[in-house]
Design a protein around this motif. Sequence first.
Motif, PDB file in Angstrom:
ATOM      1  N   ALA A  96      47.596  39.734  46.283  1.00 34.00           N
ATOM      2  CA  ALA A  96      46.864  39.647  45.022  1.00 34.00           C
ATOM      3  C   ALA A  96      45.393  39.365  45.300  1.00 34.00           C
ATOM      4  O   ALA A  96      45.052  38.723  46.299  1.00 34.00           O
ATOM      5  N   ARG A  98      41.483  38.203  43.519  1.00 35.23           N
ATOM      6  CA  ARG A  98      40.818  37.475  42.429  1.00 35.23           C
ATOM      7  C   ARG A  98      39.326  37.509  42.666  1.00 35.23           C
ATOM      8  O   ARG A  98      38.847  37.087  43.711  1.00 35.23           O
ATOM      9  N   THR A 108      49.686  32.003  40.341  1.00 37.99           N
ATOM     10  CA  THR A 108      50.376  33.290  40.292  1.00 37.99           C
ATOM     11  C   THR A 108      50.045  33.940  38.955  1.00 37.99           C
ATOM     12  O   THR A 108      49.339  33.371  38.131  1.00 37.99           O
ATOM     13  N   GLY A 109      50.567  35.105  38.718  1.00 42.85           N
ATOM     14  CA  GLY A 109      50.409  35.759  37.427  1.00 42.85           C
ATOM     15  C   GLY A 109      48.970  36.077  37.109  1.00 42.85           C
ATOM     16  O   GLY A 109      48.248  36.663  37.910  1.00 42.85           O
ATOM     17  N   ALA A 110      48.519  35.669  35.929  1.00 43.38           N
ATOM     18  CA  ALA A 110      47.196  36.027  35.442  1.00 43.38           C
ATOM     19  C   ALA A 110      46.069  35.337  36.207  1.00 43.38           C
ATOM     20  O   ALA A 110      44.904  35.671  36.013  1.00 43.38           O
ATOM     21  N   THR A 111      46.404  34.406  37.068  1.00 42.82           N
ATOM     22  CA  THR A 111      45.378  33.762  37.892  1.00 42.82           C
ATOM     23  C   THR A 111      44.677  34.790  38.777  1.00 42.82           C
ATOM     24  O   THR A 111      43.513  34.618  39.112  1.00 42.82           O
ATOM     25  N   TYR A 112      45.398  35.834  39.153  1.00 43.51           N
ATOM     26  CA  TYR A 112      44.860  36.882  39.996  1.00 43.51           C
ATOM     27  C   TYR A 112      44.738  38.174  39.197  1.00 43.51           C
ATOM     28  O   TYR A 112      45.523  38.442  38.302  1.00 43.51           O
ATOM     29  N   ASP A 113      43.726  38.959  39.531  1.00 44.90           N
ATOM     30  CA  ASP A 113      43.364  40.132  38.736  1.00 44.90           C
ATOM     31  C   ASP A 113      44.122  41.389  39.128  1.00 44.90           C
ATOM     32  O   ASP A 113      44.441  42.222  38.278  1.00 44.90           O
ATOM     33  N   TYR A 114      44.383  41.559  40.402  1.00 46.24           N
ATOM     34  CA  TYR A 114      45.031  42.769  40.903  1.00 46.24           C
ATOM     35  C   TYR A 114      46.186  42.403  41.816  1.00 46.24           C
ATOM     36  O   TYR A 114      46.117  41.420  42.562  1.00 46.24           O
ATOM     37  N   TRP A 115      47.221  43.242  41.765  1.00 48.54           N
ATOM     38  CA  TRP A 115      48.446  42.994  42.523  1.00 48.54           C
ATOM     39  C   TRP A 115      48.896  44.263  43.232  1.00 48.54           C
ATOM     40  O   TRP A 115      48.736  45.367  42.716  1.00 48.54           O
TER      41      TRP A 115
END
Length: 125
Positions: A96, A98, A108-115
């Motif tokens: 991920a 950010r 996790t989740g929305a804390t990071y921009d791309y996965w």
Amino acid sequence: VQLVESGGGLVQAGGSLRLACAGSGLTFSTYSLAWVRQAPGKEREFVSGISWLDTNTLYSDSVKGRFTISRDNAKNTVYLQMNSLKPEDTAVYYCAARGPRRTVVSGTGATYDYWGQGTQVAVSS
């Protein structure tokens, strides 16, 4: 933006694997990066992260001392060296990103921009 993981596989307990995540479509050096895993039937779990300045790393207590995160901005790649693997490390591992220029966090989740799409790691006992 694309993040593509590689390096997963099946390994015996006590063995090692090195995961890699190649990024494209972003200014890689300005993004903090993380590895997050999800075991069957469990929620996603933060594993490790490295700041865009490459001066700060984070590890979950469950992997501290066994896993090492690093990055090579010239190759737009982040790595996770996993040693002394245990059956409980079995999971899909996601990369991920950010940023830009945002600090690494143990989220996790929305804390990071791309996965990325993930790579499977299976550790047999």
